[in-house]
Design a protein around this motif. Structure first.
Motif, PDB file in Angstrom:
ATOM      1  N   MET A   1      67.051 102.645  39.218  1.00 12.15           N
ATOM      2  CA  MET A   1      67.766 101.461  38.731  1.00 12.15           C
ATOM      3  C   MET A   1      66.827 100.258  38.753  1.00 12.15           C
ATOM      4  O   MET A   1      66.142  99.993  39.737  1.00 12.15           O
ATOM      5  N   GLU A   2      66.818  99.536  37.641  1.00  7.69           N
ATOM      6  CA  GLU A   2      65.997  98.325  37.562  1.00  7.69           C
ATOM      7  C   GLU A   2      66.557  97.244  38.477  1.00  7.69           C
ATOM      8  O   GLU A   2      67.766  97.171  38.710  1.00  7.69           O
ATOM      9  N   ARG A   3      65.657  96.413  38.991  1.00 13.99           N
ATOM     10  CA  ARG A   3      66.059  95.351  39.907  1.00 13.99           C
ATOM     11  C   ARG A   3      65.890  93.985  39.257  1.00 13.99           C
ATOM     12  O   ARG A   3      64.940  93.741  38.520  1.00 13.99           O
ATOM     13  N   GLY A   4      66.823  93.093  39.565  1.00 12.97           N
ATOM     14  CA  GLY A   4      66.662  91.711  39.155  1.00 12.97           C
ATOM     15  C   GLY A   4      65.721  90.990  40.107  1.00 12.97           C
ATOM     16  O   GLY A   4      65.209  91.567  41.072  1.00 12.97           O
ATOM     17  N   LYS A   5      65.493  89.720  39.855  1.00 13.10           N
ATOM     18  CA  LYS A   5      64.589  88.925  40.676  1.00 13.10           C
ATOM     19  C   LYS A   5      65.367  87.797  41.362  1.00 13.10           C
ATOM     20  O   LYS A   5      66.277  87.213  40.780  1.00 13.10           O
ATOM     21  N   VAL A   6      64.977  87.503  42.605  1.00 11.71           N
ATOM     22  CA  VAL A   6      65.552  86.372  43.328  1.00 11.71           C
ATOM     23  C   VAL A   6      64.473  85.309  43.493  1.00 11.71           C
ATOM     24  O   VAL A   6      63.422  85.567  44.082  1.00 11.71           O
ATOM     25  N   LEU A   7      64.730  84.118  42.944  1.00 12.50           N
ATOM     26  CA  LEU A   7      63.770  83.028  42.956  1.00 12.50           C
ATOM     27  C   LEU A   7      64.268  81.890  43.841  1.00 12.50           C
ATOM     28  O   LEU A   7      65.472  81.735  44.055  1.00 12.50           O
ATOM     29  N   ASP A   8      63.354  81.078  44.326  1.00 11.53           N
ATOM     30  CA  ASP A   8      63.694  79.852  45.045  1.00 11.53           C
ATOM     31  C   ASP A   8      63.738  78.686  44.060  1.00 11.53           C
ATOM     32  O   ASP A   8      62.860  78.546  43.210  1.00 11.53           O
ATOM     33  N   ASP A   9      64.735  77.839  44.199  1.00  4.36           N
ATOM     34  CA  ASP A   9      64.843  76.654  43.366  1.00  4.36           C
ATOM     35  C   ASP A   9      65.441  75.542  44.226  1.00  4.36           C
ATOM     36  O   ASP A   9      65.891  75.790  45.350  1.00  4.36           O
ATOM     37  N   SER A  10      65.445  74.326  43.712  1.00  5.35           N
ATOM     38  CA  SER A  10      66.026  73.213  44.445  1.00  5.35           C
ATOM     39  C   SER A  10      66.344  72.081  43.491  1.00  5.35           C
ATOM     40  O   SER A  10      65.829  72.024  42.369  1.00  5.35           O
ATOM     41  N   LEU A  11      67.183  71.164  43.958  1.00  4.43           N
ATOM     42  CA  LEU A  11      67.617  70.036  43.142  1.00  4.43           C
ATOM     43  C   LEU A  11      67.906  68.857  44.063  1.00  4.43           C
ATOM     44  O   LEU A  11      68.598  69.016  45.079  1.00  4.43           O
ATOM     45  N   PHE A  12      67.390  67.696  43.725  1.00  5.61           N
ATOM     46  CA  PHE A  12      67.742  66.521  44.518  1.00  5.61           C
ATOM     47  C   PHE A  12      69.144  66.067  44.125  1.00  5.61           C
ATOM     48  O   PHE A  12      69.446  65.865  42.944  1.00  5.61           O
ATOM     49  N   TYR A  25      69.329  84.424  41.422  1.00  5.27           N
ATOM     50  CA  TYR A  25      69.126  85.827  41.031  1.00  5.27           C
ATOM     51  C   TYR A  25      69.198  85.915  39.513  1.00  5.27           C
ATOM     52  O   TYR A  25      70.177  85.453  38.892  1.00  5.27           O
ATOM     53  N   LEU A  26      68.149  86.485  38.919  1.00  2.00           N
ATOM     54  CA  LEU A  26      68.119  86.741  37.480  1.00  2.00           C
ATOM     55  C   LEU A  26      68.237  88.243  37.255  1.00  2.00           C
ATOM     56  O   LEU A  26      67.529  89.027  37.891  1.00  2.00           O
ATOM     57  N   PRO A  27      69.127  88.695  36.393  1.00  2.00           N
ATOM     58  CA  PRO A  27      69.394  90.128  36.210  1.00  2.00           C
ATOM     59  C   PRO A  27      68.188  90.880  35.669  1.00  2.00           C
ATOM     60  O   PRO A  27      67.228  90.288  35.162  1.00  2.00           O
ATOM     61  N   PRO A  28      68.215  92.207  35.767  1.00  4.20           N
ATOM     62  CA  PRO A  28      67.050  93.037  35.403  1.00  4.20           C
ATOM     63  C   PRO A  28      66.501  92.795  34.007  1.00  4.20           C
ATOM     64  O   PRO A  28      65.294  92.773  33.801  1.00  4.20           O
ATOM     65  N   ASN A  29      67.371  92.611  33.035  1.00  8.63           N
ATOM     66  CA  ASN A  29      66.925  92.444  31.650  1.00  8.63           C
ATOM     67  C   ASN A  29      66.968  90.986  31.210  1.00  8.63           C
ATOM     68  O   ASN A  29      67.157  90.683  30.030  1.00  8.63           O
ATOM     69  N   TYR A  30      66.759  90.098  32.154  1.00 10.36           N
ATOM     70  CA  TYR A  30      66.858  88.662  31.877  1.00 10.36           C
ATOM     71  C   TYR A  30      65.926  88.237  30.752  1.00 10.36           C
ATOM     72  O   TYR A  30      64.758  88.614  30.691  1.00 10.36           O
TER      73      TYR A  30
END
Length: 244
Positions: A1-12, A25-30
């Motif tokens: 099974m393909e895996r999505g990606k988990v990224l760090d982000d932030s906003l003031f 989290y961005l899905p596998p076929n993003y």
């Protein structure tokens, strides 16, 4: 099974007066060529580490005709901050609500290829995070059309908010509570009967919410109870399908 990606982000956040970090989290076929629904979880780190939500969404992404979702998890810095922002009487609750609706959602719509409809946005939360998720959907019904909450804290202020909201016909809501949650020790040292108050909330929600499922689970006020139910709860909240 393909895996999505988990990224760090932030906003003031102007509302909160500080930088708010979160996970995406961005899905596998993003792809930026497509438009995505968005699920936002308070207690976000717990949903990734304890709930293992990315794995569940990876599984859902493989199902034919099931739209993929972007998942955003907002962690809390400490217990004091969590109570201030999520509790119905918290001094930062209104500021956190404004952050969700007026700052985070517009930011996500700018930075990611999202669908700009209330029904394409879900709020997820456990305990106090469930309370703030429901409150946000009641406060901004055109912005948030779906809620998944496990064992939300319910007091008179929450019940009044539900009663004051006239039209919940467009809301999709999954609501679960553990049968052993009768004497839950909270972070302020008090004990609260979550089961009885959630049953009372259920009575108020049942005749008004358009698409509503209420479940009582075997277990107490911990992730040991909530995690096994997440796959089922997410499938209903995001897709309207109750998995076996």
């Amino acid at each position: 099974m393909e895996r999505g990606k988990v990224l760090d982000d932030s906003l003031f956040s102007q509302s909160l007066g500080e930088d708010v970090p979160f996970f995406v989290y961005l899905p596998p076929n993003y792809s930026t060529l497509y438009k995505y629904n968005v699920a936002i979880a308070s207690d976000g780190k717990d949903y990734i580490q304890l709930g293992r939500v990315p794995r569940i969404l990876d599984e859902f992404a493989e199902k034919e005709d099931w739209d993929e979702w972007i998942f955003v998890g907002i962690p809390y810095a400490n217990v004091k901050e969590r109570r201030a922002r999520y509790h119905p009487d918290g001094e930062q609750m209104n500021a956190y609500l404004r952050f969700l609706a007026h700052e985070l959602v517009p930011y996500l719509d700018r930075e990611y290829p999202t669908l700009h409809m209330g029904n394409s946005r879900a709020l997820l939360g456990d305990s106090l995070a469930g309370t703030i998720s429901l409150t946000a959907a009641l406060t901004y019904p055109n912005t948030f059309g779906r809620v998944m909450m496990h064992s939300p804290f319910v007091n008179d202020r929450v019940l009044e908010k539900v009663q004051q909201t006239q039209d919940l016909s467009s809301l999709t809501l999954f609501h679960a509570i553990g049968k052993e949650e009768t004497k839950v020790r909270m972070t302020n040292g008090e004990t609260w009967d979550f089961l009885t108050t959630n049953r009372e909330l259920n009575k108020h929600l049942t005749p008004t919410v358009g698409d509503y499922v209420y479940r009582e689970l075997d277990g107490d006020h911990t992730w040991k109870t909530w995690q096994p139910n997440l796959r089922h709860a997410l499938s209903y909240t995001l897709y309207g399908t109750e998995l076996e």
